[in-house]
Design a protein around this motif. Structure first.
Motif, PDB file in Angstrom:
ATOM      1  N   THR A 131       0.840  -1.240   0.035  1.00 39.71           N
ATOM      2  CA  THR A 131       0.095  -0.040   0.027  1.00 39.71           C
ATOM      3  C   THR A 131       0.923   1.302   0.080  1.00 39.71           C
ATOM      4  O   THR A 131       1.727   1.435   0.968  1.00 39.71           O
ATOM      5  CB  THR A 131      -1.106  -0.055   1.457  1.00 39.71           C
ATOM      6  N   LEU A 132       0.656   1.963  -0.970  1.00 36.68           N
ATOM      7  CA  LEU A 132       1.632   3.280  -1.124  1.00 36.68           C
ATOM      8  C   LEU A 132       0.447   4.545  -0.765  1.00 36.68           C
ATOM      9  O   LEU A 132      -0.682   4.637  -1.043  1.00 36.68           O
ATOM     10  CB  LEU A 132       1.637   3.394  -2.614  1.00 36.68           C
ATOM     11  N   ARG A 133       1.127   5.449  -0.075  1.00 32.88           N
ATOM     12  CA  ARG A 133       0.239   6.911  -0.008  1.00 32.88           C
ATOM     13  C   ARG A 133       0.944   7.963  -1.031  1.00 32.88           C
ATOM     14  O   ARG A 133       2.253   7.996  -0.915  1.00 32.88           O
ATOM     15  CB  ARG A 133       0.458   7.449   1.379  1.00 32.88           C
ATOM     16  N   GLN A 134       0.370   8.539  -1.625  1.00 32.14           N
ATOM     17  CA  GLN A 134       0.783   9.555  -2.655  1.00 32.14           C
ATOM     18  C   GLN A 134      -0.086  10.767  -2.589  1.00 32.14           C
ATOM     19  O   GLN A 134      -1.209  10.716  -2.157  1.00 32.14           O
ATOM     20  CB  GLN A 134       0.666   9.134  -4.140  1.00 32.14           C
ATOM     21  N   GLY A 135       0.574  11.802  -2.565  1.00 27.86           N
ATOM     22  CA  GLY A 135       0.145  13.209  -2.525  1.00 27.86           C
ATOM     23  C   GLY A 135       0.070  14.259  -3.780  1.00 27.86           C
ATOM     24  O   GLY A 135       1.069  14.237  -4.385  1.00 27.86           O
ATOM     25  N   VAL A 136      -0.964  15.019  -4.065  1.00 33.47           N
ATOM     26  CA  VAL A 136      -1.069  15.959  -4.938  1.00 33.47           C
ATOM     27  C   VAL A 136      -1.608  17.196  -4.279  1.00 33.47           C
ATOM     28  O   VAL A 136      -2.557  17.419  -3.517  1.00 33.47           O
ATOM     29  CB  VAL A 136      -2.213  15.701  -6.080  1.00 33.47           C
TER      30      VAL A 136
END
Length: 166
Positions: A55-60
């Motif tokens: 599981t990855l967390r990515q942000g914009v």
């Protein structure tokens, strides 16, 4: 009606090498550092004999979002994405799900990674669903376009990663 996601990438490395990168913790950390955006990190990584899940967390950042999305999402966009990969008859298969904070909807997809010619081919098919009256379709389309751009960037990162280690 959900918005479709379709992506295809070619690699000069065989599927086994690409898959090994795709599920490697060091690779995922490096990819997130380069492409993951605000607050990116690997939240979970589980590997067994037949399956690997992470599981990855990515942000914009909010200022990078289209105005329709900014009207719905207050602050930065945070995406939590889970991938699971396993061996398949012709190479490797996988599935992914993602949730976007503040957006009532989901992203779902499937992967195939197979040997082709002197290298391999990675295909992704999926859909984005946003359940917001009137503007949901517009937001779905925007998210689907951004996902395809992200997949292309991830394919480019993967090709460079593999070339550096060849």
């Amino acid at each position: 009606m959900p918005s479709r996601i379709e992506h295809r990438a070619e690699f000069t490395a065989p599927a086994k090498a690409v898959h090994a990168a795709f599920v490697d913790k060091a690779f995922l950390d490096a990819r997130l550092a380069e492409l993951g955006g605000t607050g990116a990190r690997l939240l979970d990584h589980t590997s067994g004999a037949e399956r690997t899940s992470f599981t990855l967390r990515q942000g914009v950042p909010a200022d990078k979002l289209p105005s329709a999305a900014r009207a719905l999402i207050k602050g930065d966009l945070v995406v939590e994405r889970t991938e699971t990969w396993w061996p398949a008859a012709a190479g490797f298969a996988g599935e992914t799900t993602a949730a976007v904070t503040g957006v009532p909807g989901s992203i779902k997809g499937v992967f195939a990674l197979v040997d082709s010619g002197a290298g391999s081919t990675w295909t992704t098919s999926g859909e984005v669903t946003v359940r917001v009256p009137l503007v949901g379709g517009k937001i779905e389309k925007t998210i689907a376009e951004q996902v395809v751009k992200l997949l292309a960037a991830e394919a480019g990162f993967t090709a460079a990663w593999l070339a550096e280690r060849a």
